[in-house]
Design a protein around this motif. Structure first.
Motif: not given
Length: 334
Positions: A281-295
């Motif tokens: 998670f990069v946003v705790p319990n909300q968003m993983t770094l893979y979901e938040a990454a750019s294209s």
């Protein structure tokens, strides 16, 4: 098969962002710590303290700019979510850093009797910047949520992060100074270490309680064994640091840099424990770094830019530290 897959690139940029934050915490941390504990009753000590960080403090903040820039371009969704929750303390952090920069230059240009006012500004700016960083860390650990409990914890975190910076700042002065100022730094380093240890213990206790993912990571083998080693090493460094500070100063200034090295290990352990606890998670319990990454295409372009820029930053930082090695002398203005 290319190694520059979307998943690998996301992981690489997460590691680079984490590294930039860690380097900022260590490098700008000690010069913030010098500002926090600036001895206001001794002008000569203040001059020597500021001289010890003079060649480095501005460049140290480069790592903060790099970390925020990487977060923005590589993880824009996370950048938006984190800055949305931390807008006010981030603004206070910037105000603190601005006050430090203005005071650092103006103290050299005003009449001698007015220099004390800018030294107080430098000290207050340092306190504001460090407390804001600790407050942001506390809110981040609490899942970026604001309620009475999280604000109280964030304020306590702000005090403990301030103490941690004071600890590493005084450890820096132990290595860069001699005489009475060095004795003063040794005493201050001991006191700050107590609060730093209290903060680490508190975060270690609360973090698994408020983040289910953290509790799972810390308690499930085989990674649980690795996580057990990190706090053990950290606490061993506190014990070793206390013993080292009791013996300092030694003849011929031997071992003067040991406390600073120990503080760096403590910072690395604390940061590694937090980073590994929250992964992925990069946003705790909300968003993983893979979901938040750019294209993938964007990350690929940024990757080749980072390969060029980051070594240059590291190189000129290393050159500066080599060129200005040795003990600090008092400032003289002409």
């Amino acid at each position: 098969m290319s190694l520059l897959t979307a998943e690998n690139l996301a992981l690489v940029f997460a590691a680079l962002t984490a590294l930039a934050v860690l380097l900022y915490a260590i490098l700008d941390g000690y010069d913030l710590g010098v500002g926090i504990t600036l001895p206001m009753k001794q002008e000569a000590w203040r001059d020597t303290s500021i001289a010890s960080i003079g060649p480095f403090w501005d460049a140290n903040e480069t790592w903060l700019v790099l970390a925020v820039g990487l977060l923005l371009v590589a993880f824009p969704a996370a950048h938006s979510a984190i800055l949305h929750a931390l807008y006010l303390p981030a603004a206070l952090l910037l105000i603190g850093l601005i006050l430090r920069g203005v005071a650092f230059d103006f103290r050299a240009k005003v009449k001698p009797e007015r220099k004390i006012h800018w030294d107080w500004t430098f000290k207050c700016g340092s306190l504001l910047a460090t407390f804001s960083q600790g407050f942001m860390l506390g809110i981040y650990v609490m899942g970026l949520e604001y309620h009475i409990g999280s604000v109280i914890f964030a304020c306590f975190s702000g005090l403990c992060v301030t103490a941690a910076y004071a600890m590493i700042g005084n450890a820096w002065l132990i290595g860069k100074t001699t005489g009475d100022l060095q004795f003063h730094a040794i005493r201050q380093c001991k006191r700050a270490g107590v609060w730093t240890l209290a903060g680490i213990l508190t975060v270690s206790a609360i973090n698994p309680l408020v983040n289910a993912n953290v509790y799972q990571v810390w308690t499930e083998p085989p990674l649980a064994y690795l996580f057990a080693a990190i706090p053990l090493l950290c606490f061993a460094m506190f014990a070793l640091g206390y013993l080292a500070l009791k013996r300092l100063p030694l003849p011929n200034d031997r071992g003067a840099w040991i406390p600073f090295f120990i503080c760096k290990v403590i910072f690395v352990c604390s940061f590694a424990g937090l980073a590994l606890s929250f992964y992925p998670f990069v946003v705790p319990n909300q968003m993983t770094l893979y979901e938040a990454a750019s294209s993938k295409e964007s990350l690929t372009i940024i990757f080749f830019g980072a390969v060029i820029v980051i070594p240059i930053i590291a190189a000129y930082t290393a050159v500066a530290y080599y060129a200005f090695r040795g003990k600090a002398d008092g400032l003289k203005y002409y």
